[in-house]
Scaffold this active site. Sequence first.
Site, mmCIF file in Angstrom:
data_model
loop_
_atom_site.group_PDB
_atom_site.id
_atom_site.type_symbol
_atom_site.label_atom_id
_atom_site.label_comp_id
_atom_site.label_asym_id
_atom_site.label_seq_id
_atom_site.Cartn_x
_atom_site.Cartn_y
_atom_site.Cartn_z
ATOM 1 N N HIS A 138 13.300 0.792 -24.141
ATOM 2 C CA HIS A 138 12.947 2.015 -24.853
ATOM 3 C C HIS A 138 14.173 2.682 -25.482
ATOM 4 O O HIS A 138 15.052 3.186 -24.787
ATOM 5 C CB HIS A 138 12.261 2.998 -23.897
ATOM 6 N N ASN A 165 11.905 11.018 -21.177
ATOM 7 C CA ASN A 165 10.710 11.790 -21.502
ATOM 8 C C ASN A 165 10.107 12.466 -20.277
ATOM 9 O O ASN A 165 9.417 13.476 -20.393
ATOM 10 C CB ASN A 165 9.669 10.899 -22.182
#
Length: 513
Positions: A150, A200
Amino acid sequence: MQALERPDPVSGDVVIGIVGCGVMGRGIAQIAAQAGATVWLNDTRADAAQAAKAGIADTFNMLAGKGKMSAEAAQAACARLNAAASLEDLAGCHVVVEAIVEKLEAKQSLFAALENILGEDAILATNTSSLSVTAIAAGLKHPERVVGFHFFNPVPLMKIVEAIGGLLTEPSIVDYMLALGRRWGHTAVRAKDTPGFIVNHAGRGFGTEGLRILAEDVTDIATLDRILRDGPGFRLGPCELMDLTGLDVSHPVMESIYHQYYEEPRFRPQNLTRQMLAAGAVGRKVGHGFYRYDAEGKKQTPAEPAPSSALPPSVWLSRARPQLAERIAPFLKAAGVAIEDGERPSENALIVVTPLGDDATRCCVVEGLDARRTVAVETLFDLTRRRVVMTNPATDARYADMARGLFAADGAAVSLVRDSSGLVSQRVVAHIINIAAEIAQQGIAEPADIDRAVTLGLGYPRGPLAWGDELGAATVLNILGNLQQETGDPRYRPSQWLRRRAELGLSLLQREP
């Protein structure tokens, strides 16, 4: 299906496939080719791969023109870019990274097709930001070779990548991707397959607590952002950040992580952003979000209230937390206002209290103070540019004005807010630290990696665990405990990682044996 032995990730001989030639796919392809990998670009849209190849080549030539890479290096990097007309053209890739639409079924379908094309030793990597790596790998013949990889936008500038192993991922695959990420010039951190991974997940505290403050009508949007920029030192306030990202992106992530954690109160969104999303007021890209934007995208910010010149006849500082009172005493002396030294305030003195997770009302009740003359002041963060003065429901407007004048006497900005447990900065920063502590408690990532990922991925002024150490773990625990007691909201319950280290006097970065 041919058998290909993966080369050493630091050798530069790795052949990379990129499926999805949008902004993220292009960014990943750029850093891979620049680091020496051969890259094959593929996209379902006609000519998208060719356009991406040309666009990345233009970027390399621009970097060479600016002296950021040599002309020879730019030419070599361009030569390593290839457009793949079909998935079959990726058969010789050692690693394929998907950067397609953020939909589980689409990613599962793509990987199922690639399984029948790639060599047995090839790695299937997903750039998902919010989906489960385990779920993406479910149903494949070889889920052990599926891994999360990611990146953050813009990929060449955001020097962080999370390598995430799913439940069935072979650990050596994660090791390989960590080495590959470092070869490409990024800080690579290992994370468990949990909602939001590290960045996140950790980022939930900033926006959701800022929105909670707005929901309580503690202050307005512009003041909230100013306080969190000038005090703790965030680059953008939460509303500015959500406008930049776009609520069409950030609100679904808030809801997704909240629901994936079975309505964990720490991640609870607020109705305001759902209303804004329904109204299409998603941020700067449409000219209207929390702020209005002109045709050039410049933010229209409301002017701050005019400074006050009123001063109190004298000031009495609460003795309840002398170490906090000491932080603001110099500003009072500089204003030339007498500081009373009596056990109780005189009849006309402005009374100043220094909350730690509690509110001005509670300070008045506990200390038996005249609420009409009492204000609270934030003390934990930078006081050079802005001071935050908090009233209580009974504060007389004249005394609020005197407080504004007093704390602005040396030219600093002053923000006046309504009564709030934990003021503004205390509750936001403590919430961020607490979530990071819980990430460490759950073993999602190593403590040092949490701080690295957050500072690089979110641009926070400090890693949250190091920030907790700077403030003092016991202080953060005190703030959260008072917040939980005052509000009754379980979102503020302290992580056991934080509590244990505060009680033992250990760093929040201290690992378990």
